[in-house]
Design a protein around this motif. Structure first.
Motif, short mmCIF file in Angstrom:
data_model
loop_
_atom_site.label_atom_id
_atom_site.label_comp_id
_atom_site.label_asym_id
_atom_site.label_seq_id
_atom_site.Cartn_x
_atom_site.Cartn_y
_atom_site.Cartn_z
N SER A 5 0.85 -1.18 0.00
CA SER A 5 0.00 0.00 0.00
C SER A 5 0.88 1.23 0.00
O SER A 5 1.75 1.38 0.87
CB SER A 5 -0.89 0.02 1.25
OG SER A 5 -1.75 -1.08 1.27
N LEU A 6 0.67 2.11 -0.97
CA LEU A 6 1.39 3.38 -1.00
C LEU A 6 0.66 4.35 -0.09
O LEU A 6 -0.54 4.54 -0.20
CB LEU A 6 1.43 3.94 -2.42
CG LEU A 6 2.34 3.21 -3.39
CD1 LEU A 6 2.14 3.75 -4.80
CD2 LEU A 6 3.78 3.36 -2.97
N ILE A 7 1.39 4.94 0.83
CA ILE A 7 0.80 5.89 1.76
C ILE A 7 1.64 7.16 1.78
O ILE A 7 2.76 7.18 1.28
CB ILE A 7 0.67 5.30 3.17
CG1 ILE A 7 2.04 4.85 3.69
CG2 ILE A 7 -0.31 4.14 3.18
CD1 ILE A 7 2.01 4.38 5.12
N ASP A 8 1.09 8.23 2.35
CA ASP A 8 1.77 9.52 2.33
C ASP A 8 2.32 9.88 3.70
O ASP A 8 2.01 10.92 4.27
CB ASP A 8 0.82 10.60 1.81
CG ASP A 8 1.57 11.79 1.26
OD1 ASP A 8 2.76 11.65 0.95
OD2 ASP A 8 0.96 12.87 1.13
N LYS A 9 3.12 8.98 4.26
CA LYS A 9 3.80 9.26 5.52
C LYS A 9 5.10 8.48 5.57
O LYS A 9 5.31 7.55 4.80
CB LYS A 9 2.91 8.91 6.72
CG LYS A 9 2.63 7.43 6.87
CD LYS A 9 1.76 7.16 8.09
CE LYS A 9 1.60 5.66 8.27
NZ LYS A 9 0.85 5.32 9.46
N THR A 10 5.97 8.87 6.47
CA THR A 10 7.24 8.16 6.64
C THR A 10 7.13 7.19 7.81
O THR A 10 6.13 7.16 8.50
CB THR A 10 8.39 9.16 6.88
OG1 THR A 10 8.09 9.91 8.04
CG2 THR A 10 8.58 10.08 5.69
N GLY A 11 8.17 6.43 8.02
CA GLY A 11 8.17 5.48 9.12
C GLY A 11 7.30 4.27 8.83
O GLY A 11 6.65 3.74 9.73
N THR A 12 7.28 3.85 7.59
CA THR A 12 6.43 2.74 7.19
C THR A 12 7.10 1.41 7.47
O THR A 12 8.31 1.32 7.59
CB THR A 12 6.07 2.84 5.70
OG1 THR A 12 7.28 2.81 4.94
CG2 THR A 12 5.33 4.13 5.40
N SER A 13 6.28 0.38 7.53
CA SER A 13 6.81 -0.97 7.72
C SER A 13 5.78 -1.95 7.19
O SER A 13 4.68 -1.58 6.81
CB SER A 13 7.10 -1.24 9.20
OG SER A 13 5.89 -1.19 9.94
N GLY A 14 6.16 -3.22 7.17
CA GLY A 14 5.22 -4.24 6.71
C GLY A 14 4.85 -4.04 5.25
O GLY A 14 5.72 -3.93 4.39
N ASN A 15 3.56 -3.96 4.99
CA ASN A 15 3.07 -3.82 3.62
C ASN A 15 2.85 -2.38 3.21
O ASN A 15 2.22 -2.11 2.19
CB ASN A 15 1.76 -4.61 3.44
CG ASN A 15 2.00 -6.10 3.49
OD1 ASN A 15 3.13 -6.55 3.43
ND2 ASN A 15 0.95 -6.86 3.62
N GLU A 16 3.34 -1.43 3.98
CA GLU A 16 3.18 -0.03 3.65
C GLU A 16 4.47 0.50 3.03
O GLU A 16 5.56 0.20 3.49
CB GLU A 16 2.85 0.80 4.89
CG GLU A 16 1.51 0.44 5.50
CD GLU A 16 1.21 1.26 6.73
OE1 GLU A 16 0.03 1.42 7.03
OE2 GLU A 16 2.16 1.73 7.40
N LEU A 17 4.30 1.26 1.96
CA LEU A 17 5.45 1.85 1.27
C LEU A 17 5.16 3.34 1.12
O LEU A 17 4.17 3.74 0.53
CB LEU A 17 5.63 1.19 -0.10
CG LEU A 17 6.75 1.73 -0.97
CD1 LEU A 17 8.11 1.42 -0.32
CD2 LEU A 17 6.69 1.12 -2.36
N GLY A 18 5.97 4.18 1.65
CA GLY A 18 5.73 5.62 1.59
C GLY A 18 7.03 6.30 1.23
O GLY A 18 8.07 5.67 1.18
N LYS A 19 7.00 7.43 0.96
CA LYS A 19 6.03 8.48 1.03
C LYS A 19 5.52 8.72 -0.39
O LYS A 19 6.28 9.03 -1.28
CB LYS A 19 6.68 9.70 1.65
CG LYS A 19 5.80 10.83 1.92
CD LYS A 19 6.49 11.87 2.79
CE LYS A 19 5.42 12.82 3.22
NZ LYS A 19 5.94 14.08 3.67
N LEU A 20 4.21 8.59 -0.60
CA LEU A 20 3.62 8.60 -1.93
C LEU A 20 3.96 9.87 -2.69
O LEU A 20 4.37 9.81 -3.85
CB LEU A 20 2.10 8.43 -1.83
CG LEU A 20 1.33 8.47 -3.14
CD1 LEU A 20 1.83 7.42 -4.11
CD2 LEU A 20 -0.16 8.31 -2.89
N CYS A 21 3.82 11.04 -2.07
CA CYS A 21 4.08 12.29 -2.79
C CYS A 21 5.54 12.35 -3.26
O CYS A 21 5.83 12.84 -4.35
CB CYS A 21 3.72 13.50 -1.96
SG CYS A 21 4.68 13.70 -0.45
#
Length: 61
Positions: A5-21
């Motif tokens: 999942s692309l998200i717009d924040k830092t400090g991601t882990s697991g299935n989250e990949l950021g920072k989208l912008c």
């Protein structure tokens, strides 16, 4: 990792990949070149069967 999942924040882990912008800005600043497209096409042509097999094995456990 599956289901990223692309998200717009830092400090991601697991299935989250950021920072989208930042990823979108980077893509606009350095778009994929024709050379890169041709390279990827050649790799796919040579390894398509192995890629599909690996994906099926991964998806089916």
């Amino acid at each position: 990792m599956a289901n990223l999942s692309l998200i717009d924040k830092t400090g991601t882990s697991g299935n989250e990949l950021g920072k989208l912008c930042t990823l979108l800005e980077w893509h606009e600043q350095d778009p994929v070149s024709d050379w890169e497209r041709r390279r990827n096409e050649r790799i796919y042509e040579r390894h398509a069967k192995a890629i599909v097999t690996l994906l099926l094995i991964t998806l089916n456990g």
